[in-house]
Scaffold this motif. Structure first.
Motif, PDB file in Angstrom:
ATOM      1  N   GLN A 631       0.724  -0.781   0.111  1.00  0.00           N
ATOM      2  CA  GLN A 631       0.480   0.017  -0.072  1.00  0.00           C
ATOM      3  C   GLN A 631       0.940   1.078  -0.084  1.00  0.00           C
ATOM      4  O   GLN A 631       0.812   2.109   0.372  1.00  0.00           O
ATOM      5  CB  GLN A 631      -0.859  -0.347   1.295  1.00  0.00           C
ATOM      6  N   ASP A 632       1.905   1.303  -1.057  1.00  0.00           N
ATOM      7  CA  ASP A 632       2.475   2.602  -1.090  1.00  0.00           C
ATOM      8  C   ASP A 632       2.731   2.894  -2.570  1.00  0.00           C
ATOM      9  O   ASP A 632       3.018   2.279  -3.586  1.00  0.00           O
ATOM     10  CB  ASP A 632       4.105   1.952  -1.034  1.00  0.00           C
ATOM     11  N   TYR A 633       1.737   3.841  -2.782  1.00  0.00           N
ATOM     12  CA  TYR A 633       0.817   3.925  -3.575  1.00  0.00           C
ATOM     13  C   TYR A 633       2.336   5.509  -4.939  1.00  0.00           C
ATOM     14  O   TYR A 633       1.325   5.021  -6.203  1.00  0.00           O
ATOM     15  CB  TYR A 633       0.126   4.857  -3.985  1.00  0.00           C
ATOM     16  N   ASN A 634       2.775   5.469  -3.795  1.00  0.00           N
ATOM     17  CA  ASN A 634       4.220   6.277  -4.766  1.00  0.00           C
ATOM     18  C   ASN A 634       4.998   5.230  -5.832  1.00  0.00           C
ATOM     19  O   ASN A 634       5.432   5.950  -6.569  1.00  0.00           O
ATOM     20  CB  ASN A 634       4.623   7.594  -3.914  1.00  0.00           C
ATOM     21  N   ALA A 635       5.581   4.850  -5.207  1.00  0.00           N
ATOM     22  CA  ALA A 635       6.313   3.496  -5.063  1.00  0.00           C
ATOM     23  C   ALA A 635       5.493   2.830  -6.151  1.00  0.00           C
ATOM     24  O   ALA A 635       6.667   2.277  -7.303  1.00  0.00           O
ATOM     25  CB  ALA A 635       7.059   2.675  -4.584  1.00  0.00           C
ATOM     26  N   ALA A 636       4.108   2.318  -6.453  1.00  0.00           N
ATOM     27  CA  ALA A 636       3.615   1.929  -7.498  1.00  0.00           C
ATOM     28  C   ALA A 636       3.161   2.576  -8.568  1.00  0.00           C
ATOM     29  O   ALA A 636       3.825   2.528  -9.706  1.00  0.00           O
ATOM     30  CB  ALA A 636       2.073   1.652  -6.667  1.00  0.00           C
ATOM     31  N   GLU A 637       2.817   4.378  -8.615  1.00  0.00           N
ATOM     32  CA  GLU A 637       2.698   5.020  -9.412  1.00  0.00           C
ATOM     33  C   GLU A 637       4.268   5.146 -10.544  1.00  0.00           C
ATOM     34  O   GLU A 637       4.010   4.962 -11.581  1.00  0.00           O
ATOM     35  CB  GLU A 637       2.913   6.187  -9.190  1.00  0.00           C
ATOM     36  N   VAL A 638       5.663   5.065  -9.562  1.00  0.00           N
ATOM     37  CA  VAL A 638       6.469   5.395 -10.356  1.00  0.00           C
ATOM     38  C   VAL A 638       7.000   3.860 -11.178  1.00  0.00           C
ATOM     39  O   VAL A 638       6.946   3.957 -12.322  1.00  0.00           O
ATOM     40  CB  VAL A 638       7.792   5.207  -9.081  1.00  0.00           C
ATOM     41  N   ALA A 639       6.580   2.848 -10.875  1.00  0.00           N
ATOM     42  CA  ALA A 639       6.616   1.710 -10.778  1.00  0.00           C
ATOM     43  C   ALA A 639       5.678   1.239 -12.603  1.00  0.00           C
ATOM     44  O   ALA A 639       6.420   0.784 -13.311  1.00  0.00           O
ATOM     45  CB  ALA A 639       6.176   0.210 -10.097  1.00  0.00           C
ATOM     46  N   TYR A 640       4.825   1.856 -12.458  1.00  0.00           N
ATOM     47  CA  TYR A 640       3.595   1.155 -13.222  1.00  0.00           C
ATOM     48  C   TYR A 640       4.071   1.959 -13.998  1.00  0.00           C
ATOM     49  O   TYR A 640       3.668   1.548 -15.444  1.00  0.00           O
ATOM     50  CB  TYR A 640       2.329   1.228 -13.172  1.00  0.00           C
ATOM     51  N   ALA A 641       4.654   3.021 -13.999  1.00  0.00           N
ATOM     52  CA  ALA A 641       4.751   4.644 -15.340  1.00  0.00           C
ATOM     53  C   ALA A 641       6.513   3.331 -16.045  1.00  0.00           C
ATOM     54  O   ALA A 641       6.133   3.614 -16.948  1.00  0.00           O
ATOM     55  CB  ALA A 641       5.501   6.282 -14.633  1.00  0.00           C
ATOM     56  N   ALA A 642       7.341   3.676 -15.610  1.00  0.00           N
ATOM     57  CA  ALA A 642       8.315   2.732 -15.855  1.00  0.00           C
ATOM     58  C   ALA A 642       8.563   1.153 -15.940  1.00  0.00           C
ATOM     59  O   ALA A 642       8.645   0.793 -17.769  1.00  0.00           O
ATOM     60  CB  ALA A 642       9.073   1.809 -14.594  1.00  0.00           C
ATOM     61  N   ILE A 643       7.052   0.318 -16.560  1.00  0.00           N
ATOM     62  CA  ILE A 643       6.898  -0.645 -17.288  1.00  0.00           C
ATOM     63  C   ILE A 643       5.181   0.047 -18.130  1.00  0.00           C
ATOM     64  O   ILE A 643       5.069  -1.074 -18.863  1.00  0.00           O
ATOM     65  CB  ILE A 643       6.100  -2.167 -16.170  1.00  0.00           C
ATOM     66  N   GLU A 644       4.959   0.827 -17.830  1.00  0.00           N
ATOM     67  CA  GLU A 644       4.106   2.011 -19.164  1.00  0.00           C
ATOM     68  C   GLU A 644       3.269   0.688 -18.805  1.00  0.00           C
ATOM     69  O   GLU A 644       2.704   0.978 -20.068  1.00  0.00           O
ATOM     70  CB  GLU A 644       4.383   0.990 -20.923  1.00  0.00           C
ATOM     71  N   GLU A 645       2.123   0.693 -18.299  1.00  0.00           N
ATOM     72  CA  GLU A 645       1.247   0.215 -17.831  1.00  0.00           C
ATOM     73  C   GLU A 645      -0.049   1.751 -17.226  1.00  0.00           C
ATOM     74  O   GLU A 645      -0.040   2.175 -15.886  1.00  0.00           O
ATOM     75  CB  GLU A 645       0.884  -0.551 -16.401  1.00  0.00           C
ATOM     76  N   VAL A 646       0.208   2.379 -18.435  1.00  0.00           N
ATOM     77  CA  VAL A 646      -0.397   3.891 -17.845  1.00  0.00           C
ATOM     78  C   VAL A 646      -1.887   3.503 -17.522  1.00  0.00           C
ATOM     79  O   VAL A 646      -2.151   3.835 -16.311  1.00  0.00           O
ATOM     80  CB  VAL A 646      -0.616   4.408 -19.755  1.00  0.00           C
ATOM     81  N   ASP A 647      -3.249   2.576 -17.594  1.00  0.00           N
ATOM     82  CA  ASP A 647      -4.246   2.204 -17.320  1.00  0.00           C
ATOM     83  C   ASP A 647      -3.956   2.024 -15.518  1.00  0.00           C
ATOM     84  O   ASP A 647      -4.689   2.827 -14.721  1.00  0.00           O
ATOM     85  CB  ASP A 647      -4.824   1.334 -17.530  1.00  0.00           C
ATOM     86  N   LYS A 648      -3.156   1.330 -15.373  1.00  0.00           N
ATOM     87  CA  LYS A 648      -2.685   1.606 -13.466  1.00  0.00           C
ATOM     88  C   LYS A 648      -2.574   2.315 -12.950  1.00  0.00           C
ATOM     89  O   LYS A 648      -2.176   3.240 -11.522  1.00  0.00           O
ATOM     90  CB  LYS A 648      -1.732   0.048 -13.780  1.00  0.00           C
ATOM     91  N   LEU A 649      -1.443   3.476 -13.993  1.00  0.00           N
ATOM     92  CA  LEU A 649      -0.988   4.413 -12.808  1.00  0.00           C
ATOM     93  C   LEU A 649      -2.117   5.100 -12.561  1.00  0.00           C
ATOM     94  O   LEU A 649      -1.721   6.307 -11.785  1.00  0.00           O
ATOM     95  CB  LEU A 649       0.094   4.743 -14.060  1.00  0.00           C
ATOM     96  N   LYS A 650      -2.473   5.015 -13.574  1.00  0.00           N
ATOM     97  CA  LYS A 650      -4.272   6.034 -13.461  1.00  0.00           C
ATOM     98  C   LYS A 650      -5.309   5.735 -11.906  1.00  0.00           C
ATOM     99  O   LYS A 650      -5.096   6.396 -11.486  1.00  0.00           O
ATOM    100  CB  LYS A 650      -5.025   6.399 -14.716  1.00  0.00           C
ATOM    101  N   TYR A 651      -5.435   4.296 -12.072  1.00  0.00           N
ATOM    102  CA  TYR A 651      -5.546   3.805 -10.940  1.00  0.00           C
ATOM    103  C   TYR A 651      -4.773   4.505  -9.857  1.00  0.00           C
ATOM    104  O   TYR A 651      -5.646   3.988  -8.506  1.00  0.00           O
ATOM    105  CB  TYR A 651      -6.044   2.778 -10.814  1.00  0.00           C
TER     106      TYR A 651
END
Length: 773
Positions: A631-651
């Motif tokens: 439940q660290d959404y800042n790290a999750a945001e950066v990680a999803y951006a790095a693997i180009e999962e845009v929909d999950k980044l927005k979530y």
């Protein structure tokens, strides 16, 4: 990742001695009782009794017939003092079999066959005796020698016989063919050509459910219970005259002319001994699997002792140098510690910083930091298996079953369930972790029982698979709610599931030869279809299933050959034994384990720095799944951006905007495909509108309206959303519940928006409602 061939797995061998002074003619049969009494039969018409130390005690009895086979009444779980276990049965060339007491008296002689009775075997539960003979007939008898049934009648002699582990089938050899005949007459039998010449000996192991056969074509072969060949040896110089499984199913012994060979369960030869014995006509193992006796054609009785057994863990190697002595080698310091025991060593296992040794009478637990003062407790029976977990270990024996002890030697629990047969428990059908133990139910192989290691009670509902389960594995790290179960089924498919009342199994791979959890982190390794697969973060299957394949590394494993088996997976190294006995070491990336350690400690900035340094997509995918789980959404945001999962980044950005911790938790649960749990969290937190809206988003219209009616709020909101949906879909209302409320409740869109905004404002003002930072 394949580093090097390390050589054959250990230097274990069979230390053979021969006694030739007692019998004057061919020794035709030998047999160890459960209490380790050995009796031998010879064509000099005498039966001798021997001690565990290979010394003759004396002649037991002289009989008036030539003995062809011998079998002791089997030991039964929890019944070590049964009088039947003092009885053994011998088959004779005069067509009889005789029940003989170990005191030397014949209890009963039964006329069984026309011509010689060639072989006989008790069923594993002791309820039936099967005999076969020169007349080509297989018969079964009760324990008192009364005829039960004639199973088959052929026009050729039947030379060998064996029971299936469940006692429902009988295997016999007629000529070149091997036949599995179900005990129920209406069931179809299985028949196949076993050898190119007559089959001389067969054995069917209780634990592994594998069959071994030997024949006059000078080969021994291993089969599964369906008659499929798993291994065929190169031809010997002479016919194979006897084969016998070790009780644990880990090894088998093969006898020929002046030859006694010890082999692994997969078939490769561990040790080759050449005693001056003539043809070896019979082989019998002790119940603890440490010794065997063999019947020599020149009148000798050969004794074999397993020595030089080895195992390794971390930088330690342990070797059984003598029957009651272990040597522990520290390869970092070149130090050697020798440990002497009062009794012979039966079994030993090492892991998680401890060495556990089971002798004939005691269990000793050593810490790798102190070899001088072990924790010691007495054993009631000989241990057949030891399984280790980080906090405790389990022992298995035939009479008392499965018991869990702490590393201080304190008994924690006795694991049992209805139908448990301890003699069926093997390394593949039992898995243990800090909080749970998993058993495959041999009476219902689709079922896996999950028991608490400290109380012995069920942890959760049984895991029921669609096919028979052949192997179970439990993850070792993490909390109880993170415990994961792997099963390999009859089709060799690998499935991953949570240990919970509502498992959601995920298929990971097909054509799996072997799988193993890492002892130091949460990685899972499997060898499947010529590939080496490593799931760097298997928890992603229940966090973000789309990342499961992205967190898996794959490499060629053709060098491992056919049917390899992973024997250890510690840190970044795995050991794999090939089918020819060679051991290969495999290395995996150290970064996922380091990343997992950072995330477990909440060091998310360090985890991000590691991923930026390594610049690996698999590692970023692991971080994304770990961050969602943590439940660290800042790290999750950066990680999803790095693997180009845009929909999950927005979530992730949407989750960060939610005003309360409860709504964020529910949003993550919904993301993890657990909508029911998400709704439950929202309802328990009093966030009724968000629970209703989640049902609406999932198109669970009736559930949404029922909840609105139950709590007396937002009925008009649900009707409004339903109306908008039907308008877009160009459909008329058909749901009875909505038709019922359609005319009763006024739908005012402006009032609905005002009410929703008021609910959101109330959530922002809740005590403890803090915006995500």
């Amino acid at each position: 990742p394949l580093d090097a061939v390390l050589g054959l797995a250990g230097t274990m061998k069979l230390k053979v001695t021969a006694q030739t002074s007692q019998h004057k003619e061919v020794v035709t049969a030998v047999g160890w009782s459960f209490s380790n009494d050995l009796v031998t039969c010879s064509d000099d018409k005498t039966i001798w009794r021997w001690s565990m130390s290979h010394e003759p005690i004396g002649q037991l009895i002289a009989i008036d017939a030539y003995v062809t086979s011998l079998d002791w009444f089997p030991a039964l779980p929890g019944k070590s003092d049964r009088k039947e276990q003092e009885i053994f049965v011998v088959s004779c060339t005069d067509g009889t079999f005789k029940l003989v007491h170990k005191a030397g008296r014949i209890e009963k002689s039964v006329e069984a066959h026309t011509g010689a009775v060639i072989s006989l075997r008790w069923s594993h539960d002791g309820t039936s005796l099967a005999t076969c003979g020169e007349d080509g007939v297989v018969k079964t008898w009760n324990r008192n020698g009364m005829l039960r049934a004639t199973i088959v009648s052929l026009d050729q002699p039947i030379y060998a016989i064996a029971w299936s582990p469940d006692g429902e089938q009988i295997l016999f050899a007629a000529g070149k063919d091997m036949i599995i005949k179900p005990y129920q007459p209406s069931t179809k039998q299985t028949q196949w050509k076993g050898h190119d010449a007559a089959v001389t000996s067969v054995d069917w192991n209780v634990v592994s459910n594998l069959i071994v056969s030997g024949g006059e074509d000078c080969k021994y072969k291993i089969w599964d219970s369906f008659g499929r060949q798993l291994y065929a040896s190169a031809p010997f110089d002479f016919a194979v005259t006897s084969v016998a499984w070790c009780p644990s199913g880990a090894y088998l012994a093969v006898g020929s002319f002046n030859l006694l060979r010890l082999c692994d369960r997969t078939g490769w030869s561990i040790s080759r001994e050449t005693p001056d014995s003539g043809s070896i006509y019979d082989i019998s193992w002790t119940s603890d699997g440490t010794q065997l006796a063999a019947a020599g054609g020149n009148g000798s009785v050969c004794f074999g002792q397993l020595v030089e057994r080895e195992l390794a863990w971390s930088h330690f190697e342990v070797r059984l140098t003598e029957s009651a002595k272990l040597a522990v080698y520290d390869v970092l310091t070149d130090g050697v510690d020798e440990i002497d025991f009062r009794d012979r060593v039966i079994e030993f296992s090492m892991g998680f910083g401890y060495l556990v040794v089971a002798t004939a009478a005691q269990c000793l637990v050593y810490s790798v930091n102190n070899w001088n003062t072990p924790h010691i407790f007495d054993l009631k029976e000989s241990v057949s298996m030891i399984k280790l977990a980080p906090r405790h270990f389990a022992t298995v024996d035939k009479l008392t079953g499965v018991q869990v002890y702490s590393f201080e030697g304190r008994l924690l629990s006795h694991l049992k369930f209805v139908g448990l047969r301890p003699e069926f428990v093997s390394d593949r059908t039992l898995a243990i972790s800090n909080d749970a133990a998993a058993f495959v139910d041999r009476s219902a192989p689709k079922t896996v029982h999950l028991l608490d290691c400290t109380s012995g009670k069920p942890v959760c509902a049984d895991f029921v698979h669609s096919l028979d389960v052949e192997e179970v594995l439990l993850s070792q790290l993490g909390h109880a709610y993170e415990r994961k179960l792997c099963v390999i089924d009859r089709n060799r498919d690998l499935y991953l599931s949570t240990v919970s009342d509502h498992p959601d199994p995920v298929k990971l791979a097909t054509m799996v030869d072997s799988a193993r959890w890492n002892d130091e982190n949460d990685m899972l390794l499997a060898i499947a279809d010529g590939k080496l697969l490593v799931w760097l973060y298997p928890q992603s299957a229940f966090t973000d299933r789309d990342l499961l394949q992205r967190t898996r590394s794959e490499s060629d494993a053709s060098e491992l050959g056919k049917l390899p088996r992973c024997t250890a997976f510690l840190g970044t190294r795995a050991s794999v034994r090939r089918s020819d006995g060679a051991v290969m070491t495999i290395s995996v990336s150290p970064y996922p384990a380091k990343l997992s350690a950072f995330c477990a400690a909440g060091e998310w900035e360090a985890a991000l720095r590691l991923c930026r340094y390594v610049k690996d997509q698999q590692l970023w995918a692991c971080l994304a799944a770990m961050a969602v789980a943590g439940q660290d959404y800042n790290a999750a945001e950066v990680a999803y951006a790095a693997i180009e999962e845009v929909d999950k980044l927005k979530y992730m950005l949407y989750i960060k905007e939610l005003p309360s911790k409860e709504s964020r938790t529910a949003a993550v649960l919904n993301f993890q495909r657990k909508p029911d749990e998400a709704i439950q969290v929202l309802v328990q937190s009093g966030l009724i509108y968000r629970a209703i809206k989640l049902n609406v988003r999932l198109h669970q219209w009736e559930a949404a309206l029922e909840m609105a009616v139950k709590y007396g709020t937002h009925i008009d909101s649900v009707l409004h959303y339903r109306g908008e949906f039907l308008k877009i879909a160009k459909r008329a209302e058909t749901l009875p519940l909505f038709l019922q409320y359609a005319g009763k409740v006024e739908v005012d869109e402006a009032a609905i928006k005002q009410k929703i905004e008021a609910d959101k404002e109330a959530e922002r003002r809740r005590p403890g409602a803090v915006p995500y930072q």
